[in-house]
Design an enzyme around this catalytic site. Structure first.
Site, PDB file in Angstrom:
ATOM      1  N   ASP A 144       0.850  -1.194   0.000  1.00 30.83           N
ATOM      2  CA  ASP A 144       0.000   0.000   0.000  1.00 30.83           C
ATOM      3  C   ASP A 144       0.885   1.244   0.000  1.00 30.83           C
ATOM      4  O   ASP A 144       1.987   1.226   0.562  1.00 30.83           O
ATOM      5  CB  ASP A 144      -0.906   0.029   1.226  1.00 30.83           C
ATOM      6  CG  ASP A 144      -1.932  -1.088   1.229  1.00 30.83           C
ATOM      7  OD1 ASP A 144      -2.359  -1.494   0.134  1.00 30.83           O
ATOM      8  OD2 ASP A 144      -2.299  -1.552   2.318  1.00 30.83           O
ATOM      9  N   ASP A 178      -7.106  -1.390  -4.509  1.00 31.02           N
ATOM     10  CA  ASP A 178      -8.197  -0.999  -3.602  1.00 31.02           C
ATOM     11  C   ASP A 178      -9.079   0.068  -4.239  1.00 31.02           C
ATOM     12  O   ASP A 178     -10.307   0.031  -4.136  1.00 31.02           O
ATOM     13  CB  ASP A 178      -7.628  -0.455  -2.289  1.00 31.02           C
ATOM     14  CG  ASP A 178      -6.801  -1.473  -1.525  1.00 31.02           C
ATOM     15  OD1 ASP A 178      -7.078  -2.673  -1.658  1.00 31.02           O
ATOM     16  OD2 ASP A 178      -5.887  -1.057  -0.797  1.00 31.02           O
TER      17      ASP A 178
END
Length: 214
Positions: A144, A178
């Protein structure tokens, strides 16, 4: 362009972009390193073992379950996408489903392969195709990096339980995969009449709930 080609092109571009960004961050950033692009947008490298936005999920066994669940979900999404292509629905619906599929696949790639192709990012920049990888197959960590601390401050005292606490919006760090899922669900919500005809209303609720779990 045919609807099938729109789906294929969307999926290819989305997955390639997701992996290029993740591999770049993984091979150029030390874990926890941060670069400020704007005051409200930062590249902040973290890894997680669990679900989207950095949520954790039940340790090693939970990690394997989540990866397998995502693989099953991807199979269901393929079936859903193929059915909508045959129905010749609005192109936006095809793109929305394709983005959800791409997001699921993007994080599956991390989960399955990253543990055996990268070494650790702790205190050093990771090496791609490392001699001593940090994990094992199906137990890789998801990369991330997108962080949007748009506002940070103390919450009003009158808010129950959290009043006076320091709060940051948006506090979660996420990746392209995401965002694909979020955007895809938003598109399907906007074009819900085309995506979910009246006879499929029950399917709408089920698919939306499944997508949020990926």
């Amino acid at each position: 362009m045919s609807k099938k080609n729109i789906a294929i092109l969307t999926i290819l571009i989305a997955i390639i972009l997701d992996q290029v960004i993740k591999i770049y961050v993984k091979t150029n950033f030390v874990l926890g390193e941060e670069v400020e692009v704007f005051s409200w947008f930062k590249i902040h490298f973290v890894e997680n073992n669990g679900m989207a936005m950095g949520f954790e999920f039940g340790g090693k066994g939970g990690k394997l379950f989540l990866t397998l669940f995502r693989i099953v979900a991807v199979g269901a999404i393929i079936y859903w996408l193929a059915g909508n292509i045959k129905r010749k629905v609005h192109n936006a619906v095809i793109i929305g489903i394709s983005l959800i599929f791409s997001g699921a696949v993007g994080n599956i790639i991390d989960s399955i392969f990253y543990g055996v192709i990268f070494d650790s990012s702790e205190h050093k920049v990771a090496t791609l195709f490392a001699d001593k990888p940090y994990g094992e197959l199906f137990h890789g960590k998801v990369v991330d990096m997108f962080y949007f601390p748009i506002w940070s401050g103390n919450l009003p005292e009158w808010i129950p339980f959290v009043g006076g606490d320091l709060f940051t919006f948006f506090q979660y760090i996420f990746n392209p995969a995401d965002s694909y899922i979020t955007i895809g669900v938003a598109i399907l919500f906007i074009f819900s009449k085309q995506a979910f005809p009246k006879e499929d209303k029950k399917s709408e609720k089920k698919i939306t709930e499944t997508s949020s779990e990926i």
